[in-house]
Design an enzyme around this catalytic site. Structure first.
Site, PDB file in Angstrom:
ATOM      1  N   GLY A  26      18.213  74.289  14.320  1.00 43.00           N
ATOM      2  CA  GLY A  26      17.501  73.005  14.285  1.00 43.00           C
ATOM      3  C   GLY A  26      16.010  73.287  14.351  1.00 43.00           C
ATOM      4  CE  LYS A  43      18.580  58.737  22.300  1.00 38.46           C
ATOM      5  NZ  LYS A  43      18.101  59.914  23.044  1.00 38.46           N
ATOM      6  N   GLY A  55      13.421  70.849  14.007  1.00 34.21           N
ATOM      7  CA  GLY A  55      12.653  69.616  14.123  1.00 34.21           C
ATOM      8  C   GLY A  55      11.637  69.794  15.244  1.00 34.21           C
ATOM      9  CG  ASN A  56       9.059  67.396  18.702  1.00 30.65           C
ATOM     10  OD1 ASN A  56       9.440  67.842  19.774  1.00 30.65           O
ATOM     11  ND2 ASN A  56       7.838  66.933  18.527  1.00 30.65           N
ATOM     12  CB  ALA A  57      13.465  69.957  20.304  1.00 36.00           C
ATOM     13  N   GLY A  58      13.019  72.191  18.198  1.00 37.53           N
ATOM     14  CA  GLY A  58      13.265  73.567  17.757  1.00 37.53           C
ATOM     15  C   GLY A  58      11.982  74.299  17.392  1.00 37.53           C
TER      16      GLY A  58
HETATM   17  N1  GLU Z   1      14.614  61.100  23.007  1.00 38.05           N
HETATM   18  C1  GLU Z   1      14.284  61.965  24.095  1.00 38.05           C
HETATM   19  C2  GLU Z   1      15.530  62.327  24.872  1.00 38.05           C
HETATM   20  O1  GLU Z   1      16.634  62.242  24.372  1.00 38.05           O
HETATM   21  C3  GLU Z   1      13.175  61.409  24.950  1.00 38.05           C
HETATM   22  C4  GLU Z   1      13.472  60.138  25.645  1.00 38.05           C
HETATM   23  C5  GLU Z   1      12.246  59.534  26.318  1.00 38.05           C
HETATM   24  O2  GLU Z   1      11.198  60.139  26.304  1.00 38.05           O
HETATM   25  O3  GLU Z   1      12.384  58.433  26.838  1.00 38.05           O
HETATM   26  O4  GLU Z   1      15.450  62.789  25.979  1.00 38.05           O
END
Ligand code: GLU
Length: 407
Positions: free
Chosen positions: A217, A105, A219-222
């Site tokens: 939330g 990360k 954003g993209n996911a929500g």
């Molecule tokens: N940021 C996303 C996660 O937390 C995607 C990570 C990725 O695609 O490598 O799962």
């Protein structure tokens, strides 16, 4: 001492899962430590001529199952502990769904909403210049996360190519489709969580239109989760963003909410205004925290009334909240399973980049559905056979895979 999400929230989950896994004590010990942690400073010349120096992190947590994989977050609250915790979660997430990656990360301490487009590009290219030695298609592969997107991934991929004097599309995922991105990556996180919801629907014999959903939330996911749920006939009764939410017990006009949010950056006026806290306590069937860590704490966990909670965000429940909910009737589908759709399609993108052969959208959806429903059912079966919370089952399942690779 300031709380550290890695020590307080991530490691205890490893200890709990170890009890139900065949992993040796040595493996568990190894997994308590990141392989590598990199910090860089990123000087950015602002539009007004002044200089601002930002701090960026990348944690390569574990690579035993494959290159490290995980997003890069831009947020003012990013800290080294948070990045480490998120990299740890990525390690378990990739093992949960069985894709050939370890966990990593990254993050930059910044409020990207305060930067101009040019400043954002300078920051993103600067991050890649600082990190180019520790990233690569076969070492560590970043992707988008909170407040980062395809354009930012495109800048970073371009910077890497410039530094290495070549073409390395597999260095980063979540790129624009025109620059080697995969079809279906934009809504993949939400789609993966939605596959989990569909599996529960099947097990419980639900009729979507009778099922109410609240999403914290937007954003993209929500947003994509709201769209998918709405299209499938679920009744989305509440959504919220960082400024607050809207609630209508008869169901929101989701298309209008999506449109207004895209056009104005805000939610429309619909139903009643509701706070983020009140949204979590609504009498709904399905609650979807899709914002940041620690939204549900020991104080509000007791007030959660949902039958099913799908963790689309990373780490939305504190450890204490988790303990409260584990004793309740609420089924908590843990983050490392529920939001693994994003990284799964990142895997597809990386595979396509390496092979140079690109897939149709239907192929992406079909393979994502298969990986997510298989992982969901494996974890669900372990939960039932061991009579343990789904999160513990998920960690134990992932830990077994990590142990197989390590031992
Ligand atoms: N940021 C996303 C996660 O937390 C995607 C990570 C990725 O695609 O490598 O799962």
């Amino acid at each position: 001492m300031a709380s550290d999400v890695f020590v307080d929230e991530a490691l205890p989950r490893l200890d709990l899962a170890a009890k139900y896994s065949r992993a040796s004590a040595d493996t568990v010990d190894r997994l308590r430590h990141a392989e590598r942690f990199t910090e860089v400073s990123i000087p950015v010349r602002k539009d007004d001529g002044s200089l601002e120096v930002f701090t960026g992190y990348r944690c390569r947590y574990n690579t035993v199952r494959g290159p490290a994989k995980g997003g890069i977050r831009y947020h003012p609250d990013v800290s080294s502990g948070e990045v480490r915790a998120l990299a740890f979660w990525m390690t378990f997430k990739c093992a949960t769904v069985g894709i050939p990656f370890g966990g990593g990360k990254g993050g930059v301490i910044v409020d990207p909403r305060k930067l101009s487009e040019r400043e954002l590009e300078a920051l993103s290219r600067g991050y890649m210049r600082g990190m180019a030695d520790v990233l690569g298609p076969d070492i560590d592969v970043p992707a988008p996360d909170v407040y980062t997107n395809a354009k930012i991934m495109g800048w970073m991929a371009d910077e890497f190519d410039t530094i290495r004097r070549g073409r390395y599309p597999g260095v980063i995922t979540g790129k624009p489709v025109a620059r080697g991105g995969s079809l279906g990556r934009d809504d993949a996180t939400a789609r993966g969580g939605f596959v989990c919801l569909q599996q529960i629907e099947k097990k419980r014999g639900w009729n979507p239109k009778d099922i109410t959903v609240a999403i914290q939330g937007f954003g993209n996911a929500g947003q994509h989760f709201a769209r998918l749920a709405d299209e499938a006939g679920y009744t989305v009764v509440a959504v919220s963003d960082s400024k607050g939410g809207i609630h209508d017990p008869n169901g929101l006009d989701v298309r209008d909410a999506l449109h207004t949010k895209t056009e104005t950056g805000r939610l429309p006026k619909q139903g009643k205004a509701i706070s983020n806290e009140d949204l979590l306590e609504l009498e709904v069937d399905v609650l979807v925290p899709a914002a940041l860590e620690n939204a549900v704490t020991k104080d509000n966990a007791k007030k959660v009334k949902a039958d099913v909670l799908i963790e689309l965000a990373n780490g939305p429940l504190t450890k204490e909240a988790d303990e409260v909910l584990a004793k309740s009737e609420t089924l908590v589908v843990p983050d490392i399973l529920a939001n693994a759709g994003g990284v799964t399609v990142s895997y597809f993108e990386w595979t396509q980049n390496i092979s140079g052969y690109y897939w149709k959208l239907e192929t992406v959806h079909e393979r994502l559905g298969e990986i997510m429903s298989d992982a969901f059912n494996q974890v669900y079966d372990l939960m039932q056979s061991e009579n343990i919370p789904m999160r513990t089952a998920c960690y134990a399942h992932a830990l077994n895979r990590l142990a197989d690779a390590m031992e």
